[in-house]
Design an enzyme around this catalytic site. Structure first.
Site, mmCIF file in Angstrom:
data_model
loop_
_atom_site.group_PDB
_atom_site.id
_atom_site.type_symbol
_atom_site.label_atom_id
_atom_site.label_comp_id
_atom_site.label_asym_id
_atom_site.label_seq_id
_atom_site.Cartn_x
_atom_site.Cartn_y
_atom_site.Cartn_z
ATOM 1 N N HIS A 46 8.424 -34.819 29.006
ATOM 2 C CA HIS A 46 10.074 -34.835 28.701
ATOM 3 C C HIS A 46 10.433 -35.322 30.439
ATOM 4 O O HIS A 46 11.586 -35.534 30.623
ATOM 5 C CB HIS A 46 10.424 -33.550 28.661
ATOM 6 C CG HIS A 46 10.122 -33.172 27.189
ATOM 7 N ND1 HIS A 46 10.637 -34.027 26.220
ATOM 8 C CD2 HIS A 46 9.618 -32.202 26.600
ATOM 9 C CE1 HIS A 46 10.354 -33.502 25.095
ATOM 10 N NE2 HIS A 46 9.665 -32.532 25.196
ATOM 11 N N ARG A 71 1.059 -32.840 32.315
ATOM 12 C CA ARG A 71 1.546 -32.901 31.011
ATOM 13 C C ARG A 71 1.403 -34.362 30.279
ATOM 14 O O ARG A 71 2.588 -34.799 30.793
ATOM 15 C CB ARG A 71 2.736 -31.977 30.382
ATOM 16 C CG ARG A 71 3.208 -32.157 28.949
ATOM 17 C CD ARG A 71 4.037 -30.967 28.551
ATOM 18 N NE ARG A 71 5.213 -31.251 28.935
ATOM 19 C CZ ARG A 71 6.237 -30.397 28.372
ATOM 20 N NH1 ARG A 71 6.176 -29.359 27.612
ATOM 21 N NH2 ARG A 71 7.526 -30.752 28.700
ATOM 22 N N GLU A 147 3.671 -24.606 20.038
ATOM 23 C CA GLU A 147 5.078 -24.675 19.860
ATOM 24 C C GLU A 147 5.414 -25.256 18.494
ATOM 25 O O GLU A 147 6.785 -25.356 18.310
ATOM 26 C CB GLU A 147 5.578 -25.389 20.891
ATOM 27 C CG GLU A 147 4.754 -26.854 21.376
ATOM 28 C CD GLU A 147 5.499 -27.460 22.410
ATOM 29 O OE1 GLU A 147 6.251 -27.012 23.203
ATOM 30 O OE2 GLU A 147 4.975 -28.602 22.663
ATOM 31 N N THR A 172 11.016 -23.456 24.018
ATOM 32 C CA THR A 172 12.099 -24.018 23.331
ATOM 33 C C THR A 172 11.618 -24.783 22.039
ATOM 34 O O THR A 172 12.321 -24.573 20.820
ATOM 35 C CB THR A 172 12.841 -25.204 24.262
ATOM 36 O OG1 THR A 172 12.207 -26.150 24.537
ATOM 37 C CG2 THR A 172 13.575 -24.399 25.302
ATOM 38 N N ASP A 173 10.621 -25.444 21.938
ATOM 39 C CA ASP A 173 9.992 -25.748 20.821
ATOM 40 C C ASP A 173 9.870 -25.018 19.589
ATOM 41 O O ASP A 173 10.053 -24.950 18.545
ATOM 42 C CB ASP A 173 8.994 -27.030 21.067
ATOM 43 C CG ASP A 173 9.293 -28.343 21.514
ATOM 44 O OD1 ASP A 173 10.156 -28.938 20.796
ATOM 45 O OD2 ASP A 173 8.889 -28.947 22.504
HETATM 46 C C1 3PY Z 1 9.292 -26.281 25.303
HETATM 47 O O1 3PY Z 1 10.077 -25.365 25.576
HETATM 48 O O2 3PY Z 1 9.164 -26.569 24.316
HETATM 49 C C2 3PY Z 1 8.373 -26.772 26.305
HETATM 50 O O3 3PY Z 1 7.568 -27.493 25.973
HETATM 51 C C3 3PY Z 1 8.640 -26.240 27.855
HETATM 52 O O4 3PY Z 1 8.637 -27.663 28.545
HETATM 53 MG MG MG Z 2 7.787 -28.333 24.096
#
Ligand code: 3PY
Ligand code: MG
Length: 265
Positions: A46, A71, A147, A172-173
């Protein structure tokens, strides 16, 4: 070979605190490397970062003893191998959802006969040392992200995959996968319960539990809970939050409205 300091911290049973790099700059990576964190992660998923940005950022980080991770944008072996060749000492692989995907990530991090990593450690030889290939398998960290909904359901088979060093939560995911708003420092009981279950599963299988945060409050909470890989702050938000706070302290002057208010990432 240069040892992986974060793996040493983990072996000693201690937490390793890190920071996140989304800005494509060797100089800002060097600034962040001098802040006292144990590790930095260059975010190709990201962050505004391509491979040609990654190399000078790794060079900048190597002016210090901070451990460099990348990453990768996806669980793609050629990209994993390429960032390791550039001198990353570990990869964080997003959205790993099952055993086969975890095995694919692990195999890309290890040389044959253990894995399928191709030989060509261009910059890694300079950073790691002449005996890099002999020792790389034990020093490189393979960190898989949990996630997705499938990943939550199959956390046990992912975490117990041989060669997985750490399972890292993207809050967050994870929230979106649970049908919740994409909040990073998340207090929702449904989110908290899954995070706790991932931590417990990691402990059961002797795998490091990791998580991303947006504040020292949550970093501290997760360290106290037993997470050994916690992300404290990202370059972009550190810059933005600090400047916004300073702007907010001034009196007798009307600032232009900040362009991006609120939201955690
Ligand atoms: C998320 O919050 O999904 C992440 O991958 C953090 O970078
Ligand atoms: Mg993520």
């Amino acid at each position: 070979m240069r040892i992986n300091n974060v793996k040493k911290i983990w072996r000693d049973g201690k937490p390793a605190v890190g920071a996140w790099l989304s800005i494509p700059s060797g100089f800002s990576a060097e600034v962040m490397a001098h802040t006292g964190v144990d590790w930095l992660c260059i975010d190709m998923q990201h962050g505004c970062i391509d491979y040609s940005d990654v190399v000078p950022m790794l060079t900048a980080i190597s002016t210090t003893s901070v451990t460099p991770f990348v990453r990768v944008p996806w669980n793609e072996p050629s990209v994993i191998m390429k960032v390791l060749d550039a001198g990353a000492y570990g990869v964080i692989v997003p959205m790993v959802s099952n055993r086969a995907e975890a095995e694919r990530a692990v195999a890309a991090c290890r040389y044959p006969p253990t894995g399928v990593r191709s030989n060509g450690p261009n910059r890694a030889l300079l950073y790691g040392g002449a005996d890099y290939q002999k020792n790389a398998d034990k020093e490189m960290a393979c960190i898989v992200m949990i996630e997705t909904l499938e990943g939550i359901e199959k956390m046990e088979e992912i975490i117990s995959t041989p060669g997985v060093d750490a399972a890292y939560i993207g809050p967050t995911d994870l929230a979106l996968s649970l049908g919740l708003p994409a909040v990073m420092d998340n207090e929702d009981p449904k989110h908290v319960a899954v995070v706790t279950r991932i931590l417990e599963t990691c402990k059961k299988h002797n795998v490091i539990a990791g998580i991303h945060t947006a504040s020292s409050k949550f970093t501290q909470r997760f360290i106290d809970q037993g997470f050994q890989m916690v992300m404290l702050v990202a370059d972009r938000s550190a810059m933005s939050n600090y400047v916004k706070a300073e702007v907010g302290r001034l009196t007798g002057w009307s600032p232009a409205k900040p362009s991006a208010e609120g939201g955690q990432y």
